[in-house]
Design a protein around this motif. Sequence first.
Motif, PDB file in Angstrom:
ATOM      1  N   VAL A 103       0.636  -1.276  -0.028  1.00 40.91           N
ATOM      2  CA  VAL A 103      -0.118   0.202   0.012  1.00 40.91           C
ATOM      3  C   VAL A 103       0.867   1.308   0.108  1.00 40.91           C
ATOM      4  CG1 VAL A 103      -1.779   1.445   1.388  1.00 40.91           C
ATOM      5  CG2 VAL A 103      -2.009  -1.047   1.079  1.00 40.91           C
ATOM      6  N   VAL A 104       1.876   1.280   0.677  1.00 38.78           N
ATOM      7  CA  VAL A 104       2.977   2.519   0.906  1.00 38.78           C
ATOM      8  C   VAL A 104       3.479   2.563  -0.306  1.00 38.78           C
ATOM      9  CG1 VAL A 104       4.926   3.382   2.117  1.00 38.78           C
ATOM     10  CG2 VAL A 104       2.992   2.326   3.396  1.00 38.78           C
ATOM     11  N   ARG A 105       4.046   1.366  -0.903  1.00 36.90           N
ATOM     12  CA  ARG A 105       4.829   1.503  -2.255  1.00 36.90           C
ATOM     13  C   ARG A 105       3.928   2.123  -3.415  1.00 36.90           C
ATOM     14  NH1 ARG A 105       8.103  -3.303  -4.383  1.00 36.90           N
ATOM     15  NH2 ARG A 105       8.364  -1.883  -6.073  1.00 36.90           N
ATOM     16  N   ALA A 106       2.471   1.417  -3.217  1.00 35.59           N
ATOM     17  CA  ALA A 106       1.579   2.039  -4.326  1.00 35.59           C
ATOM     18  C   ALA A 106       1.247   3.712  -4.133  1.00 35.59           C
ATOM     19  CB  ALA A 106       0.024   1.340  -4.161  1.00 35.59           C
ATOM     20  N   LEU A 107       1.339   4.264  -2.878  1.00 35.66           N
ATOM     21  CA  LEU A 107       0.960   5.851  -2.722  1.00 35.66           C
ATOM     22  C   LEU A 107       2.156   6.406  -3.425  1.00 35.66           C
ATOM     23  CD1 LEU A 107      -0.435   5.626   0.961  1.00 35.66           C
ATOM     24  CD2 LEU A 107      -1.512   6.390  -0.975  1.00 35.66           C
ATOM     25  N   ARG A 108       3.431   5.814  -3.052  1.00 35.75           N
ATOM     26  CA  ARG A 108       4.681   6.508  -3.479  1.00 35.75           C
ATOM     27  C   ARG A 108       4.914   6.434  -4.918  1.00 35.75           C
ATOM     28  NH1 ARG A 108       5.155  10.277  -1.900  1.00 35.75           N
ATOM     29  NH2 ARG A 108       7.004  10.619  -2.832  1.00 35.75           N
ATOM     30  N   GLU A 109       4.292   5.358  -5.613  1.00 37.29           N
ATOM     31  CA  GLU A 109       4.808   5.075  -7.057  1.00 37.29           C
ATOM     32  C   GLU A 109       3.764   5.358  -7.941  1.00 37.29           C
ATOM     33  OE1 GLU A 109       6.017   1.085  -6.951  1.00 37.29           O
ATOM     34  OE2 GLU A 109       7.671   1.330  -5.833  1.00 37.29           O
ATOM     35  N   CYS A 110       2.297   5.711  -7.638  1.00 38.41           N
ATOM     36  CA  CYS A 110       1.079   5.990  -8.445  1.00 38.41           C
ATOM     37  C   CYS A 110       1.745   7.285  -9.136  1.00 38.41           C
ATOM     38  CB  CYS A 110       0.078   6.178  -7.405  1.00 38.41           C
ATOM     39  SG  CYS A 110      -0.048   7.514  -6.138  1.00 38.41           S
ATOM     40  N   PRO A 111       1.082   7.346 -10.477  1.00 38.91           N
ATOM     41  CA  PRO A 111       1.741   8.676 -11.197  1.00 38.91           C
ATOM     42  C   PRO A 111       0.949   9.896 -11.164  1.00 38.91           C
ATOM     43  CG  PRO A 111       0.322   6.965 -12.537  1.00 38.91           C
ATOM     44  CD  PRO A 111       0.630   6.622 -11.305  1.00 38.91           C
ATOM     45  N   PHE A 112       0.444  10.116  -9.748  1.00 41.01           N
ATOM     46  CA  PHE A 112      -0.417  11.595  -9.682  1.00 41.01           C
ATOM     47  C   PHE A 112      -0.209  12.020  -8.071  1.00 41.01           C
ATOM     48  CE2 PHE A 112      -3.033   7.554  -9.843  1.00 41.01           C
ATOM     49  CZ  PHE A 112      -3.326   7.410  -8.442  1.00 41.01           C
ATOM     50  N   PRO A 113      -0.313  13.202  -8.054  1.00 42.40           N
ATOM     51  CA  PRO A 113      -0.082  13.606  -6.293  1.00 42.40           C
ATOM     52  C   PRO A 113      -1.342  12.909  -5.593  1.00 42.40           C
ATOM     53  CG  PRO A 113      -0.542  15.347  -7.963  1.00 42.40           C
ATOM     54  CD  PRO A 113      -0.429  14.239  -8.894  1.00 42.40           C
ATOM     55  N   VAL A 114      -0.686  12.232  -4.391  1.00 41.74           N
ATOM     56  CA  VAL A 114      -1.926  12.002  -3.268  1.00 41.74           C
ATOM     57  C   VAL A 114      -1.823  13.159  -2.272  1.00 41.74           C
ATOM     58  CG1 VAL A 114      -2.432  10.298  -1.701  1.00 41.74           C
ATOM     59  CG2 VAL A 114      -1.253   9.775  -3.904  1.00 41.74           C
ATOM     60  N   ILE A 115      -2.984  13.506  -1.813  1.00 41.97           N
ATOM     61  CA  ILE A 115      -2.911  14.658  -0.896  1.00 41.97           C
ATOM     62  C   ILE A 115      -3.724  14.027   0.413  1.00 41.97           C
ATOM     63  CG2 ILE A 115      -3.709  17.059  -0.409  1.00 41.97           C
ATOM     64  CD1 ILE A 115      -3.641  17.400  -3.526  1.00 41.97           C
TER      65      ILE A 115
END
Length: 275
Positions: A103-115
Amino acid sequence: MSPFTGSTPRTETWRHLRVSRHDGVATVTLARPEKLNALTFGAYADLRDLLAELSRERSVRALVLAGEGRGFCSGGDVEEIIGATLALDTAQLLDFNRMTGQVVRALRECPFPVIAAVHGVAAGAGAVLALASDFRIADPSARFAFLFTRVGLSGGDMGAAYLLPRVVGLGHATRLLMLDEPVRAAEAERIGLISELTDEGHAGERAAARAARRAGGPALAYAQTKALLTAELDMPLAAAVEMDASTQALLMNSADYTEFHAAFTGRRDARWQGR
């Protein structure tokens, strides 16, 4: 992540999350307010799979992560996670811990900003979800607590020992992970754990506005900036500079780069295409 998919269609209903989309912004809400949005096995799995789907689809250009009710997320559910893991063998425990890390990797690696829009408690895994986001917008009620040592586990859970020193420095990270003391909003802003502090009750509104602004911007440039920020954390300078050069050369061939010049010379707003 490659946009190519196999036979699996888009998931229309997520059982453990509330998901909405509007004008390129996805809003993902942890929706167990009666349990302060405590995470379950299913919630972790849904987050992992949702982020993978959104990354492939390329229709979402920004994501807001929020919690319903009195707080953001109180961490793993004591009975449904901690109690349940007592009955698992080592192989099953490794599978579970790898899932939370995914889950953490997905948050860091997804190609859009997460706020992350944080109000109230962000504890344990909830604190790490906020930490792994690109921006943490919080109101004065926010308090962060990395509680893993309190339950007899390493403070370096879900990548916290990797991410936290890079956000707040080794000294603050050591204190937060080893002493498990809560950090309230004012101090969190002072040490850099919060990206932006809002007035009471306005974190969600501000996060939505930030996401809308990012969704209307050059998505490809944002995606590559995020990728470089993560990839270059452990690179020597020479390798990082070379990666920057290669990335810029590719982006200079993009439609968005051409569009900026056309918009500038034509004295109009750019129409970003994300390609």
